[in-house]
Design a protein around this motif. Structure first.
Motif, mmCIF file in Angstrom:
data_model
loop_
_atom_site.group_PDB
_atom_site.id
_atom_site.type_symbol
_atom_site.label_atom_id
_atom_site.label_comp_id
_atom_site.label_asym_id
_atom_site.label_seq_id
_atom_site.Cartn_x
_atom_site.Cartn_y
_atom_site.Cartn_z
ATOM 1 N N UNK A 249 -17.221 -3.272 2.264
ATOM 2 C CA UNK A 249 -17.607 -1.871 2.424
ATOM 3 C C UNK A 249 -17.208 -1.102 1.161
ATOM 4 N N UNK A 250 -16.010 -0.547 1.170
ATOM 5 C CA UNK A 250 -15.444 0.103 -0.008
ATOM 6 C C UNK A 250 -13.965 -0.245 -0.082
ATOM 7 N N UNK A 251 -13.513 -0.596 -1.271
ATOM 8 C CA UNK A 251 -12.096 -0.886 -1.435
ATOM 9 C C UNK A 251 -11.311 0.410 -1.238
ATOM 10 N N UNK A 252 -10.223 0.306 -0.482
ATOM 11 C CA UNK A 252 -9.442 1.496 -0.131
ATOM 12 C C UNK A 252 -7.959 1.203 -0.247
ATOM 13 N N UNK A 253 -7.215 2.181 -0.811
ATOM 14 C CA UNK A 253 -5.752 2.130 -0.854
ATOM 15 C C UNK A 253 -5.237 3.428 -0.231
ATOM 16 N N UNK A 254 -4.301 3.379 0.708
ATOM 17 C CA UNK A 254 -3.772 4.607 1.300
ATOM 18 C C UNK A 254 -3.274 5.569 0.221
ATOM 19 N N UNK A 255 -3.613 6.852 0.324
ATOM 20 C CA UNK A 255 -3.258 7.813 -0.726
ATOM 21 C C UNK A 255 -1.767 7.911 -1.021
ATOM 22 N N UNK A 256 -0.919 7.783 0.001
ATOM 23 C CA UNK A 256 0.512 7.892 -0.262
ATOM 24 C C UNK A 256 0.999 6.724 -1.123
ATOM 25 N N UNK A 257 0.403 5.546 -0.924
ATOM 26 C CA UNK A 257 0.759 4.417 -1.771
ATOM 27 C C UNK A 257 0.271 4.624 -3.209
ATOM 28 N N UNK A 258 -0.915 5.187 -3.354
ATOM 29 C CA UNK A 258 -1.444 5.455 -4.696
ATOM 30 C C UNK A 258 -0.542 6.433 -5.436
#
Length: 462
Positions: A249-258
């Motif tokens: 689908x789309x690669x996603x990283x949780x914003x707090x981890x980013x």
């Protein structure tokens, strides 16, 4: 015939109960001019006139004797009071009407210049009143606007304020997205804009230009909004989420981890730029005929993008091949070469061996046709026909445009570009941003004939 005019100046004797002349208010008489002494001729004329005008005590005017008149006149002249009021008696003989008309013409014609300013002012006043009437006078065939009635005025409010009130855009609640985190085997629910932030951070280099990041944010938002609007949960384990965090689908990283990772790496400015890109493109999605589009994107083109039907087999009107010359200049992975053994290629393509007839022909790999995007459409390998995207997938190549060189049992394959080639090229978007193009211009270049809509409004009924 001359007029016979006799002028007699007789001081008025105040009656009992009347106010003295010296006590009269300033508004009735002049107090700043002394009475000049009578000339001898005037005094003589007065005496003769008094003798001829005497009346009885029962008359209207009582005349004092000359001694009293002279004493009073001297006293008033000494005190420098106002002029002694006099009565002027004019006796005119009868004059014919024609003489009066002539007299009037002569009187008004003495100084005609003094009436010219008044006449000019009158003309200007008439013009000032006439010009507005001429301007608003209805022309032939024209219509006169009706005068509003008092009820219309009262219902409309203050007629002096005719500017309509500004239209306030309707606001809708922000949608939420359920993301399946494959590594943790859990589902995260978060607001739409936070999800877009995590996708942009994972899908596009933070060093890219702001307008390229904004274009990526709109594409990522459009992708998920289309799935949410259609209640599409395909590719998600057990359908308990809306989308996964993988390339499916789309690669996603949780914003707090980013945020934590980028802060640790000293990329605080990149984090701020990422947030700015999402904020400035907030709630915007690409649409076609009122629906969110399939906003596919990829890393690097070979100089062109692909038609959707050449990759996925179905025509999509807004996913057409366009040129993308920026990739070759900017993308570090525009060209890549890999080496494989012939046996490895045959194994990955599920082929047993190269037929003898093909070996005798001297070439066991041959391109049959290419796409509008200059990629391989069909290729024959060991006697079997494959599509270009199929070979790319089975052999794990970066692009479906490739060339090869055979040396013994080894095959050296060189690819151009990276990705399926449909939709927006990310490196091409960054190249356009470097040239000064906006996010809107970038998206309209890679997606043919699209418009823009509001994500929260589309999903308000969901």
């Amino acid at each position: 015939m001359k007029e016979a005019r006799v002028q007699v100046k007789i001081p008025v004797v105040p009656r009992s109960g009347m106010q003295e002349w010296g006590d009269s208010p300033a508004k009735n008489v002049e107090k700043d001019k002394p009475v000049p002494p009578f000339a001898p001729a005037l005094a003589k004329e007065r005496r003769s006139t008094v003798q001829s005008m005497k009346t009885s005590r029962s008359g209207i005017v009582s005349l004092p004797n000359e001694a009293d008149l002279a004493a009073e006149t001297k006293q008033r002249a000494a005190e420098q009071q106002v002029h002694t009021p006099v009565i002027e008696l004019d006796a005119f003989q009868k004059v014919k009407k024609r003489r009066m008309r002539a007299f009037g013409r002569k009187r008004w014609g003495r100084n005609p210049g003094r009436w010219q300013p008044a006449a000019a002012v009158s003309v200007l006043l008439v013009l000032a009143l006439a010009i507005p009437v001429i301007l608003v006078w209805p022309r032939a065939g024209g219509q006169v606007d009706p005068v509003p009635s008092p009820s219309d005025i009262s219902s409309a409010g203050d007629t002096r304020t005719q500017t309509p009130a500004p239209v306030v855009p309707a606001t809708y609640p922000e949608p939420y997205v359920r993301v399946y985190l494959s590594a943790a085997n859990t589902t995260m629910k978060l607001p739409l804009e936070d999800y877009v932030t995590g996708v942009v951070a994972a899908e596009m280099p933070a060093e890219f230009k702001l307008e390229a990041l904004k274009a990526q944010a709109i594409a990522a938002r459009t992708f998920i909004v289309r799935r949410l609007a259609a209640n599409d949960t395909s590719g998600v384990p057990s359908g308990a989420a809306d989308v996964t965090d993988t390339v499916s689908h789309q690669v996603f990283i949780p914003p707090d981890q980013v945020k934590a990772e980028w802060t640790r790496l000293g990329k605080a400015k990149e984090w701020e730029k990422l947030q700015q890109a999402v904020r400035e493109s907030r709630d915007a999605v690409m649409t076609y005929e009122g629906r969110a589009i399939t906003a596919s994107f990829f890393s690097t083109s070979n100089g062109y993008t692909e038609n959707a039907e050449d990759v996925w087999g179905s025509v999509v009107p807004y996913l057409k091949s366009v040129d993308s010359p920026w990739d070759k200049q900017l993308a570090p992975g525009f060209k890549e070469t890999v080496t494989m053994k012939r046996s490895e290629i045959l194994q990955k393509l599920n082929l047993d061996s190269v037929p003898a007839s093909v070996q005798q022909g001297g070439s066991w790999m041959q391109v049959l046709s290419t796409t509008e995007g200059h990629r391989i459409k069909e290729i024959q390998i060991a006697g079997e026909t494959f599509s270009g995207p199929e070979v790319r997938r089975l052999l794990g190549l970066r692009s479906s445009q490739f060339s090869w060189k055979v040396e013994g049992d080894e095959v050296e394959i060189t690819t151009y570009g990276y990705g399926h080639g449909v939709g927006m090229s990310q490196w091409g978007a960054n190249g356009m941003a470097q040239e000064g193009h906006t996010a809107t211009e970038i998206l309209k270049h890679y997606y043919t004939g699209i418009s823009f809509g509001q994500a929260s409004r589309m999903l308000a009924s969901k």
